[in-house]
Scaffold this motif. Structure first.
Motif, short mmCIF file in Angstrom:
data_model
loop_
_atom_site.label_atom_id
_atom_site.label_comp_id
_atom_site.label_asym_id
_atom_site.label_seq_id
_atom_site.Cartn_x
_atom_site.Cartn_y
_atom_site.Cartn_z
N UNK A 1 1.33 -14.10 -12.05
CA UNK A 1 -0.53 -13.97 -11.49
C UNK A 1 -0.40 -13.59 -10.57
N UNK A 2 0.29 -13.05 -9.22
CA UNK A 2 0.75 -12.26 -8.15
C UNK A 2 0.11 -10.68 -8.67
N UNK A 3 0.94 -10.16 -9.30
CA UNK A 3 1.30 -8.71 -9.17
C UNK A 3 -0.53 -8.50 -10.22
N UNK A 4 0.01 -9.45 -11.26
CA UNK A 4 -2.58 -9.13 -11.56
C UNK A 4 -3.54 -9.33 -10.40
N UNK A 5 -3.03 -10.55 -8.59
CA UNK A 5 -4.62 -10.66 -8.33
C UNK A 5 -3.84 -8.94 -6.99
N UNK A 6 -2.86 -9.10 -6.67
CA UNK A 6 -2.17 -7.32 -6.41
C UNK A 6 -2.81 -5.98 -7.41
N UNK A 7 -2.99 -6.32 -8.21
CA UNK A 7 -3.95 -5.24 -9.26
C UNK A 7 -5.04 -5.25 -8.71
N UNK A 8 -5.77 -6.27 -9.29
CA UNK A 8 -7.39 -6.35 -8.70
C UNK A 8 -7.53 -6.03 -7.77
N UNK A 9 -7.06 -6.87 -6.45
CA UNK A 9 -7.27 -5.74 -5.11
C UNK A 9 -6.83 -4.58 -4.81
N UNK B 1 -0.49 0.16 -12.82
CA UNK B 1 -0.40 0.83 -12.23
C UNK B 1 1.05 -0.23 -11.24
N UNK B 2 -0.24 -0.91 -9.96
CA UNK B 2 -0.15 -2.02 -9.47
C UNK B 2 0.58 -3.62 -9.76
N UNK B 3 -0.19 -3.52 -10.90
CA UNK B 3 0.31 -5.06 -11.86
C UNK B 3 1.72 -5.07 -12.53
N UNK B 4 1.68 -3.90 -12.81
CA UNK B 4 3.63 -3.84 -13.58
C UNK B 4 4.25 -2.93 -12.99
N UNK B 5 3.62 -2.37 -11.41
CA UNK B 5 4.94 -2.07 -11.30
C UNK B 5 5.65 -3.33 -10.25
N UNK B 6 4.61 -3.78 -9.66
CA UNK B 6 4.90 -5.34 -9.02
C UNK B 6 5.47 -6.75 -9.62
N UNK B 7 5.43 -6.47 -11.04
CA UNK B 7 6.30 -7.89 -12.10
C UNK B 7 7.28 -7.13 -12.13
N UNK B 8 7.57 -5.47 -11.85
CA UNK B 8 8.58 -4.98 -12.44
C UNK B 8 10.01 -5.24 -11.43
N UNK B 9 8.93 -5.17 -10.33
CA UNK B 9 10.65 -5.18 -9.53
C UNK B 9 10.69 -7.01 -9.18
N UNK B 10 9.75 -7.28 -8.85
CA UNK B 10 10.00 -8.65 -8.99
C UNK B 10 11.06 -9.80 -9.74
N UNK B 11 10.10 -8.83 -11.04
CA UNK B 11 11.49 -9.71 -12.28
C UNK B 11 13.02 -9.09 -12.22
N UNK B 12 12.98 -7.94 -11.55
CA UNK B 12 13.95 -7.13 -11.67
C UNK B 12 14.89 -7.41 -9.96
N UNK B 13 14.56 -8.44 -8.95
CA UNK B 13 15.37 -8.94 -8.27
C UNK B 13 15.29 -9.93 -8.41
#
Length: 57
Positions: free
Chosen positions: A7-15, A36-48
């Motif tokens: 959800x957070x990645x999607x919101x950042x992607x929309x912005x 790219x923004x949505x998948x990148x944020x999601x990947x970084x957060x889930x990896x962390x």
């Protein structure tokens, strides 16, 4: 955790996509920025989050 991340990645992607459109980019470019923004944020957060898991042994 994964749902909140998506959800957070999607919101950042929309912005990011909205900023790309306002900057005069084509819609296809805005879509790429969104993906790219949505998948990148999601990947970084889930990896962390995966790195923070306690060792079961």
């Amino acid at each position: 955790m994964a749902a909140v991340t998506l959800i957070a990645g999607s919101l950042l992607g929309w912005v990011a996509a909205a900023l790309a459109l306002v900057a005069g980019a084509f819609a296809s470019t805005a879509v790429l920025v969104f993906v790219v923004t949505t998948l990148g944020f999601s990947a970084i957060t889930l990896f962390a989050a995966a790195l923070q898991q306690p060792d079961p042994s």
